[in-house]
Design a protein around this motif. Structure first.
Motif, PDB file in Angstrom:
ATOM      1  N   PRO A 189      -9.443   4.299 -12.763  1.00 32.96           N
ATOM      2  CA  PRO A 189      -9.576   5.721 -12.460  1.00 32.96           C
ATOM      3  C   PRO A 189     -10.353   5.956 -11.165  1.00 32.96           C
ATOM      4  O   PRO A 189     -11.186   5.172 -10.781  1.00 32.96           O
ATOM      5  N   ASP A 190     -10.046   7.030 -10.516  1.00 30.58           N
ATOM      6  CA  ASP A 190     -10.834   7.457  -9.377  1.00 30.58           C
ATOM      7  C   ASP A 190     -10.742   8.968  -9.307  1.00 30.58           C
ATOM      8  O   ASP A 190     -10.255   9.613 -10.233  1.00 30.58           O
ATOM      9  N   GLU A 191     -11.203   9.538  -8.209  1.00 31.29           N
ATOM     10  CA  GLU A 191     -11.327  10.992  -8.166  1.00 31.29           C
ATOM     11  C   GLU A 191     -10.013  11.686  -7.849  1.00 31.29           C
ATOM     12  O   GLU A 191      -9.964  12.915  -7.798  1.00 31.29           O
ATOM     13  N   TYR A 192      -8.944  10.916  -7.631  1.00 30.01           N
ATOM     14  CA  TYR A 192      -7.675  11.547  -7.278  1.00 30.01           C
ATOM     15  C   TYR A 192      -6.542  11.015  -8.143  1.00 30.01           C
ATOM     16  O   TYR A 192      -6.733  10.093  -8.940  1.00 30.01           O
ATOM     17  N   ASP A 193      -5.384  11.605  -7.961  1.00 27.38           N
ATOM     18  CA  ASP A 193      -4.228  11.313  -8.811  1.00 27.38           C
ATOM     19  C   ASP A 193      -3.617   9.952  -8.512  1.00 27.38           C
ATOM     20  O   ASP A 193      -3.914   9.312  -7.503  1.00 27.38           O
ATOM     21  N   TYR A 194      -2.734   9.546  -9.370  1.00 26.64           N
ATOM     22  CA  TYR A 194      -1.889   8.388  -9.129  1.00 26.64           C
ATOM     23  C   TYR A 194      -0.437   8.838  -9.262  1.00 26.64           C
ATOM     24  O   TYR A 194      -0.150   9.945  -9.753  1.00 26.64           O
ATOM     25  N   THR A 195       0.469   7.983  -8.824  1.00 30.23           N
ATOM     26  CA  THR A 195       1.881   8.368  -8.728  1.00 30.23           C
ATOM     27  C   THR A 195       2.778   7.305  -9.342  1.00 30.23           C
ATOM     28  O   THR A 195       2.552   6.108  -9.157  1.00 30.23           O
ATOM     29  N   PHE A 196       3.811   7.741 -10.056  1.00 26.25           N
ATOM     30  CA  PHE A 196       4.928   6.893 -10.457  1.00 26.25           C
ATOM     31  C   PHE A 196       6.163   7.344  -9.671  1.00 26.25           C
ATOM     32  O   PHE A 196       6.345   8.543  -9.421  1.00 26.25           O
ATOM     33  N   ILE A 197       7.013   6.394  -9.297  1.00 24.70           N
ATOM     34  CA  ILE A 197       8.275   6.684  -8.605  1.00 24.70           C
ATOM     35  C   ILE A 197       9.430   6.382  -9.560  1.00 24.70           C
ATOM     36  O   ILE A 197       9.403   5.410 -10.300  1.00 24.70           O
ATOM     37  N   TRP A 198      10.467   7.233  -9.505  1.00 31.95           N
ATOM     38  CA  TRP A 198      11.632   7.037 -10.367  1.00 31.95           C
ATOM     39  C   TRP A 198      12.898   6.989  -9.516  1.00 31.95           C
ATOM     40  O   TRP A 198      13.276   7.972  -8.893  1.00 31.95           O
ATOM     41  N   MET A 199      13.533   5.832  -9.493  1.00 33.04           N
ATOM     42  CA  MET A 199      14.814   5.628  -8.820  1.00 33.04           C
ATOM     43  C   MET A 199      15.921   5.535  -9.869  1.00 33.04           C
ATOM     44  O   MET A 199      15.672   5.136 -10.998  1.00 33.04           O
ATOM     45  N   SER A 200      17.159   5.857  -9.453  1.00 31.00           N
ATOM     46  CA  SER A 200      18.293   5.697 -10.365  1.00 31.00           C
ATOM     47  C   SER A 200      19.588   5.685  -9.578  1.00 31.00           C
ATOM     48  O   SER A 200      19.676   6.250  -8.476  1.00 31.00           O
ATOM     49  N   ASP A 201      20.580   5.004 -10.139  1.00 35.66           N
ATOM     50  CA  ASP A 201      21.954   5.049  -9.624  1.00 35.66           C
ATOM     51  C   ASP A 201      22.018   4.806  -8.112  1.00 35.66           C
ATOM     52  O   ASP A 201      22.541   5.613  -7.349  1.00 35.66           O
ATOM     53  N   THR A 202      21.508   3.638  -7.729  1.00 33.57           N
ATOM     54  CA  THR A 202      21.530   3.236  -6.316  1.00 33.57           C
ATOM     55  C   THR A 202      22.819   2.493  -5.959  1.00 33.57           C
ATOM     56  O   THR A 202      22.882   1.813  -4.933  1.00 33.57           O
ATOM     57  N   GLN A 203      23.845   2.630  -6.776  1.00 33.53           N
ATOM     58  CA  GLN A 203      25.028   1.791  -6.642  1.00 33.53           C
ATOM     59  C   GLN A 203      25.720   1.926  -5.285  1.00 33.53           C
ATOM     60  O   GLN A 203      26.179   0.938  -4.697  1.00 33.53           O
ATOM     61  N   PHE A 204      25.816   3.149  -4.763  1.00 32.08           N
ATOM     62  CA  PHE A 204      26.512   3.313  -3.478  1.00 32.08           C
ATOM     63  C   PHE A 204      25.662   2.834  -2.309  1.00 32.08           C
ATOM     64  O   PHE A 204      26.195   2.459  -1.268  1.00 32.08           O
ATOM     65  N   TYR A 205      24.337   2.841  -2.480  1.00 28.34           N
ATOM     66  CA  TYR A 205      23.482   2.254  -1.443  1.00 28.34           C
ATOM     67  C   TYR A 205      23.730   0.745  -1.378  1.00 28.34           C
ATOM     68  O   TYR A 205      23.818   0.172  -0.293  1.00 28.34           O
ATOM     69  N   ALA A 206      23.815   0.099  -2.559  1.00 23.18           N
ATOM     70  CA  ALA A 206      24.064  -1.344  -2.589  1.00 23.18           C
ATOM     71  C   ALA A 206      25.442  -1.680  -2.034  1.00 23.18           C
ATOM     72  O   ALA A 206      25.644  -2.725  -1.400  1.00 23.18           O
ATOM     73  N   GLU A 207      26.411  -0.773  -2.244  1.00 21.33           N
ATOM     74  CA  GLU A 207      27.785  -1.042  -1.814  1.00 21.33           C
ATOM     75  C   GLU A 207      28.023  -0.682  -0.349  1.00 21.33           C
ATOM     76  O   GLU A 207      28.575  -1.493   0.421  1.00 21.33           O
ATOM     77  N   SER A 208      27.593   0.522   0.062  1.00 18.39           N
ATOM     78  CA  SER A 208      28.013   1.035   1.374  1.00 18.39           C
ATOM     79  C   SER A 208      26.880   1.490   2.284  1.00 18.39           C
ATOM     80  O   SER A 208      27.085   1.598   3.506  1.00 18.39           O
ATOM     81  N   PHE A 209      25.731   1.768   1.729  1.00 17.11           N
ATOM     82  CA  PHE A 209      24.637   2.318   2.536  1.00 17.11           C
ATOM     83  C   PHE A 209      23.342   1.546   2.278  1.00 17.11           C
ATOM     84  O   PHE A 209      22.336   2.116   1.845  1.00 17.11           O
ATOM     85  N   PRO A 210      23.343   0.258   2.577  1.00 14.79           N
ATOM     86  CA  PRO A 210      22.163  -0.546   2.252  1.00 14.79           C
ATOM     87  C   PRO A 210      20.905  -0.092   2.983  1.00 14.79           C
ATOM     88  O   PRO A 210      19.784  -0.316   2.494  1.00 14.79           O
ATOM     89  N   TYR A 211      21.068   0.522   4.147  1.00 16.79           N
ATOM     90  CA  TYR A 211      19.900   0.983   4.908  1.00 16.79           C
ATOM     91  C   TYR A 211      19.139   2.079   4.144  1.00 16.79           C
ATOM     92  O   TYR A 211      17.934   2.228   4.330  1.00 16.79           O
ATOM     93  N   ILE A 212      19.831   2.836   3.289  1.00 14.96           N
ATOM     94  CA  ILE A 212      19.135   3.854   2.486  1.00 14.96           C
ATOM     95  C   ILE A 212      18.338   3.184   1.368  1.00 14.96           C
ATOM     96  O   ILE A 212      17.183   3.546   1.102  1.00 14.96           O
ATOM     97  N   PHE A 213      18.969   2.205   0.734  1.00 16.42           N
ATOM     98  CA  PHE A 213      18.274   1.432  -0.310  1.00 16.42           C
ATOM     99  C   PHE A 213      17.002   0.805   0.280  1.00 16.42           C
ATOM    100  O   PHE A 213      15.902   0.881  -0.292  1.00 16.42           O
TER     101      PHE A 213
END
Length: 602
Positions: A189-213
């Motif tokens: 713990p500290d005096e400020y927040d923490y963050t979780f990130i949620w990714m999903s359905d990156t299939q087209f990044y893996a197929e055609s847009f790897p730079y976005i992934f």
């Protein structure tokens, strides 16, 4: 009706007595069917904190459960006062508390060199914790190079016991065993927040847009410290075509950025990851199977080679369990989740599936099944995350857990899948910011690729991409309080035998050849003619260093040196955990191969 003989009762010498001459070991035995009873006396060993030459104790708190090494840095050896608190079972506790880490007590025990793989090795801890906390006992396994869970309990109002047997070959090395008892749940713990990130359905990044992934995970790494990113979810469809090796290489490379920066994360298989039609997990296993995660400290366990798994994450004093189950959900998989949740009831649970909410914002039929069979019966479930359908939706249920007509829990069920947008979704993903002071989660949607917040227009679609989740985020206090710890060794060294005794009579034998001034332990096994068998506790005495040299078999004089243990039922060892009940086959085998020893230890 239980037809086993009752557990032998100690008659003499008194536990922790000092005896003159050759001790006469006596126990009282009863059989519920009044069968004759054979009683065999064996040498045992009992090591507790009062034996300073054999037992060393340490206290500390760690960032993980359990720690990552057999001797963690920063430990403090027990002081004399600490040792006095744990040397006997008396309701006096050595207590360690923490809001920020896992408090633990570790015991390094040196055992007699004569102990071998035929002997039963029992670990026993008694103490308490804060109500609702999970306390676990581990032993260091030298064959696997890891802490192995031996027993755990969820603390109630009363003291409780952790006990279990371990194999000598795996857990004893150089005549030493390493045991750790820990309150499970850390934080930073500290005096400020923490963050979780949620990714999903990156299939087209893996197929055609790897730079976005690539930009997504690089941005997470770049902002790990500034945004206090503690965890990343991925709810499936890592790739679009599961048989395309190049797509898996992209997914492996860009998710690997999180590995490189030691950012905890979890994944599951979507339908595109398993060839959609035949649920072929082959390629998923190759790139995201259990072996990718098994050595990570947060990885709690796997179901079918990471087809399902759970992660244990703590931040800011808040303790989470993230549970994943991939495409092709079965009743067996649902039961696995319920078993995991039952073992971690004091962690806030976030469930992850690929398919749960529909694009309409209602539950899919599978989602209904998961909701009714997992979410409703498990009171620690606070959220469900899913993808698959091309939308962003939130569905909220208030659940009355105790049946009094008033909701006790709010469960937030969310869908976030942006793959229908340009360039397969343009990198939008969810940011979950935890504001502990105000007990809320601030949900945003952000694209590192575009450096833009919110996929949907907030005027036309308010609270679709940004909203508030109200959740109690009070930091939980952790505690481990040890009353007593011992290592009990049931050897197969026979001392003597008293056969065909009547039920209710006293069985006895003389233990000869002992060394003056040494400390000895023993136990008795009662057997009837119908294979019934019961094993006693281990009792101890000291052979007096000076006094009678008599070698006859007269009863010795007991001089108690240590207060008797409490006799109330709550303080007695649990018979169901005793080697006499759990390890009958082991006892049957070991007692058929007798050996003779009369060594003691000072």
């Amino acid at each position: 009706m239980n037809e086993n003989p009752e557990q032998p009762e100690l008659v003499s010498p008194g536990d922790y007595a000092t005896v003159n001459g050759n001790p006469v070991l006596k126990v009282k035995v009863k059989d519920p069917t009044n069968d004759d009873v054979d009683v065999t006396f064996y040498q045992g060993y009992q090591y507790d904190a009062s034996h300073l030459d054999s037992v060393k104790g340490y206290k500390n708190a760690a960032d993980t459960e359990p720690p990552q090494s057999p001797v963690p840095a920063g430990e403090q050896a027990f002081t004399e006062d600490d040792i006095a608190l744990v040397a006997k079972e008396d309701g006096q506790y050595l207590t360690n508390n923490s809001h920020t880490q896992f408090p633990y007590h570790r015991f390094d025990v040196t055992v007699d060199s004569s102990i071998d793989e035929n002997d039963i090795f029992e670990l026993n801890w008694k103490g308490k914790s804060l109500e609702g906390r999970k306390v676990s006992m581990y032993a260091w396994n030298h064959q696997t190079g890891d802490w192995e869970l031996i027993d755990y309990r969820i603390a109630g109002e009363d003291d409780f016991e952790l006990t279990g047997n371990v194999e000598v070959n795996a857990y004893v090395k150089d005549h030493k065993i390493n045991v750790l008892v820990q309150d499970e749940i850390p934080s930073t713990p500290d005096e400020y927040d923490y963050t979780f990130i949620w990714m999903s359905d990156t299939q087209f990044y893996a197929e055609s847009f790897p730079y976005i992934f690539e930009r997504q995970t690089q941005w997470i790494a770049e902002n790990q410290e500034e945004m206090k990113i503690k965890y990343v979810f991925h709810t499936g469809d890592l790739v679009n075509i599961s048989t395309d090796e190049n797509q898996w290489k992209h997914a492996n490379q860009y998710m690997g950025v999180l590995d490189e920066h030691q950012i905890p994360y979890g994944v599951l298989a979507g339908n595109h990851d398993v060839n959609q039609v035949n649920n072929d997990y082959t390629d998923y296993y190759r790139y995201f199977g259990e072996d990718r995660f098994e050595d990570k400290p947060y990885y709690g366990g796997s179901y079918l080679n990471n087809r399902g798994h759970y992660d244990l994450i703590s931040a800011g004093g808040n303790d989470f369990i993230m549970i994943y189950l991939g495409w092709g959900v079965t009743d067996e998989g649902i039961q696995w989740i319920n078993d995991v949740l039952a073992a971690h009831p004091n962690r806030m649970a976030i469930l992850n599936f690929h398919e749960y909410l529909l694009a309409t914002g209602t539950r899919h039929p599978l989602g209904e099944k998961l909701y009714n069979e997992i979410v409703v019966p498990n009171e620690n479930v606070v959220a469900v995350l899913s993808g698959h359908y091309h939308e962003a939706q939130t569905f909220i249920d208030e659940i009355d857990d105790n049946g009094d007509g008033t909701p006790d829990r709010t469960v937030f069920q969310m869908l976030a899948d942006y793959q229908a947008g340009p360039e397969g979704g343009q990198g939008y993903m969810r940011l979950l910011h935890f504001d502990q002071d105000n007990h809320r989660i601030i949900v945003n949607t952000y694209s590192p690729y575009l450096d833009d917040y919110n996929y949907y227009n907030t005027d036309a679609h308010p609270e679709k991409d940004e909203f508030i989740i109200n959740l109690d985020l009070s930091a939980a206090e952790k505690q481990v309080a040890t009353d007593y710890f011992s290592v009990n060794v049931y050897t197969d060294t026979e001392i003597g035998k008293d056969e065909n005794g009547e039920s209710g009579e006293i069985a006895k034998t003389v233990w000869k050849g002992l060394t003056k001034g040494n400390f000895y332990s023993w136990y008795a096994v009662a057997e009837d003619d119908h294979t019934g068998k019961t094993v006693s506790d281990i009792w101890s005495f000291t052979k007096q260093a000076a006094g009678s040299d008599s070698d006859d078999e007269k009863d010795p004089v007991d001089t108690p040196q240590k207060p008797e243990q409490p006799s109330n039922d709550d303080k007695q060892p649990n018979p169901s955990k005793h080697p006499g009940n759990d390890d009958q086959n082991h006892f049957n085998n070991k007692h058929s191969n007798k050996k003779s020893r009369s060594s003691g230890r000072k």
